[in-house]
Design a protein around this motif. Structure first.
Motif, PDB file in Angstrom:
ATOM      1  N   GLN A   1       0.822  -1.150   0.117  1.00  0.00           N
ATOM      2  CA  GLN A   1      -0.051   0.213   0.139  1.00  0.00           C
ATOM      3  C   GLN A   1       0.750   1.118  -0.190  1.00  0.00           C
ATOM      4  OE1 GLN A   1      -3.308   0.188  -0.274  1.00  0.00           O
ATOM      5  NE2 GLN A   1      -3.778  -2.079  -0.049  1.00  0.00           N
ATOM      6  N   LEU A   2       2.016   1.149   0.704  1.00  0.00           N
ATOM      7  CA  LEU A   2       2.774   2.210   0.773  1.00  0.00           C
ATOM      8  C   LEU A   2       3.588   2.762  -0.625  1.00  0.00           C
ATOM      9  CD1 LEU A   2       4.549   4.501   2.098  1.00  0.00           C
ATOM     10  CD2 LEU A   2       6.249   2.691   2.779  1.00  0.00           C
ATOM     11  N   ARG A   3       3.769   1.493  -1.429  1.00  0.00           N
ATOM     12  CA  ARG A   3       4.430   1.706  -2.745  1.00  0.00           C
ATOM     13  C   ARG A   3       3.487   2.513  -3.513  1.00  0.00           C
ATOM     14  NH1 ARG A   3       8.980  -0.479  -4.937  1.00  0.00           N
ATOM     15  NH2 ARG A   3       9.023  -0.138  -7.165  1.00  0.00           N
ATOM     16  N   MET A   4       2.335   1.897  -3.403  1.00  0.00           N
ATOM     17  CA  MET A   4       0.976   2.580  -4.377  1.00  0.00           C
ATOM     18  C   MET A   4       0.906   4.184  -4.009  1.00  0.00           C
ATOM     19  SD  MET A   4      -1.803  -0.611  -4.257  1.00  0.00           S
ATOM     20  CE  MET A   4      -2.889   0.458  -4.982  1.00  0.00           C
ATOM     21  N   TRP A   5       1.004   4.365  -2.727  1.00  0.00           N
ATOM     22  CA  TRP A   5       0.798   5.671  -2.029  1.00  0.00           C
ATOM     23  C   TRP A   5       1.873   6.560  -2.768  1.00  0.00           C
ATOM     24  CZ3 TRP A   5       3.632   8.857   1.308  1.00  0.00           C
ATOM     25  CH2 TRP A   5       2.904   9.863   1.859  1.00  0.00           C
ATOM     26  N   LEU A   6       2.953   5.984  -2.730  1.00  0.00           N
ATOM     27  CA  LEU A   6       4.199   6.972  -3.263  1.00  0.00           C
ATOM     28  C   LEU A   6       4.156   6.992  -4.635  1.00  0.00           C
ATOM     29  CD1 LEU A   6       7.119   5.398  -1.165  1.00  0.00           C
ATOM     30  CD2 LEU A   6       6.178   7.635  -0.869  1.00  0.00           C
ATOM     31  N   CYS A   7       3.652   6.206  -5.426  1.00  0.00           N
ATOM     32  CA  CYS A   7       3.516   6.262  -6.891  1.00  0.00           C
ATOM     33  C   CYS A   7       2.222   7.419  -7.314  1.00  0.00           C
ATOM     34  CB  CYS A   7       3.180   4.664  -7.560  1.00  0.00           C
ATOM     35  SG  CYS A   7       4.802   3.704  -7.386  1.00  0.00           S
ATOM     36  N   SER A   8       1.381   7.104  -6.390  1.00  0.00           N
ATOM     37  CA  SER A   8       0.335   8.248  -6.716  1.00  0.00           C
ATOM     38  C   SER A   8       0.589   9.684  -6.612  1.00  0.00           C
ATOM     39  CB  SER A   8      -1.035   7.883  -5.897  1.00  0.00           C
ATOM     40  OG  SER A   8      -0.630   8.103  -4.568  1.00  0.00           O
ATOM     41  N   GLY A   9       1.799   9.955  -5.709  1.00  0.00           N
ATOM     42  CA  GLY A   9       2.121  11.219  -5.806  1.00  0.00           C
ATOM     43  C   GLY A   9       1.027  12.033  -4.667  1.00  0.00           C
TER      44      GLY A   9
END
Length: 274
Positions: A264-272
């Motif tokens: 979930q953290l990786r998705m949050w970082l990719c979403s900006g």
């Protein structure tokens, strides 16, 4: 006759000269050795001194009093003695600590240290670059357990009327132990996935899809933990906020929930969105 005349024409040999007396070498300068103190004694000698405090002929009650004295007094004398005392205390009480970990939770409380140079965060309660404090956050829970256990053992030896307070240990192993273990697992999986950094400034990295993400320093990350939900919390000077959450079942392993949080953290970082 000719030979004699040639010999007579040779110059006389030089006179013998007595060798000059050789002066003895200067005496070696005696270095002034300072008396050893607790600050310059090698660590292995300090550890040996601490081990020698325990007599093989001493009773169990006497050994418990010695452990109590290590925790209350001796470890506060110097940093070297602190490290030696905590090594003995942690090694002694680790089996008792591990036996109280609730299944299916796992445990790894022994200290881990970060060798890389790091910039400590003023906001983080868990400095990662200290030679005394451990990078492993569960170590703090183990130390709290030791402080509680040595006191309860000595009080129980002093009086048969003393009753051990089970609720104190329940607080440690129902909440603090799984939460700190979850934070260590998030650090482990996050560093592996490139979403969390430890001991170095965060630098933007490229993902497999060509996007740039900036990892989060582990010093500002903590975990909110309950039996049904876990979340990642970031603390800044302005506020504290939960950035991602994940559902979990009551008997779910901590490793599974930690992997969900890192994903979930990786998705949050990719979403900006940060």
């Amino acid at each position: 006759m000719i030979i004699l005349e040639e010999k007579m024409s040779l110059p006389p040999p030089p006179p013998y000269v007595l060798p000059a007396p050789v002066s003895p070498p200067p005496p070696f300068r005696q270095s002034e050795k300072s008396a050893p103190t607790l600050t310059n004694i090698p660590p292995y000698i300090l550890l040996r001194i601490v081990y020698e405090l325990f007599s093989r002929q001493a009773s169990i009650e006497k050994q418990r009093q010695t452990l109590y004295w290590l925790n209350i007094n001796l470890r506060r004398v110097s940093r070297g003695l602190y490290i030696a005392c905590m090594h003995v205390l942690r090694s002694t009480y680790l089996p008792a600590y591990t036996s109280l970990v609730r299944p299916p939770y796992t445990s790894d409380p022994f200290p881990h240290h970060n060798n890389a140079a790091s910039t400590p965060s003023a906001l983080s309660p868990y400095p990662s670059d200290s030679p005394v404090l451990s990078l492993q956050r569960e170590t703090r829970v183990l130390d709290l357990f030791i402080a509680l256990k040595v006191r309860e053992d000595v009080w129980l030896d002093d009086s048969e009327l003393h009753l051990e307070r089970d609720e104190s240990f329940r607080d440690l192993f129902d909440l603090m132990q799984p939460r700190s273990r979850m934070e260590d697992l998030v650090r482990h999986y996050g560093v592996r996935e490139g979403t969390i950094v430890v001991g170095e400034p965060p630098i933007a990295i490229s993902t497999s899809k060509g996007r740039q993400i900036v990892p989060i320093p582990f010093g500002v990350v903590s975990v909110s933990f309950s039996s049904r939900r876990v979340g990642l919390v970031i603390s800044t000077r302005e506020r504290k906020r939960t950035i991602v959450e994940a559902e979990r079942t009551k008997d779910e392993r901590l490793e599974v929930a930690a992997k969900h949080l890192v994903a979930q953290l990786r998705m949050w970082l990719c979403s900006g969105s940060h």
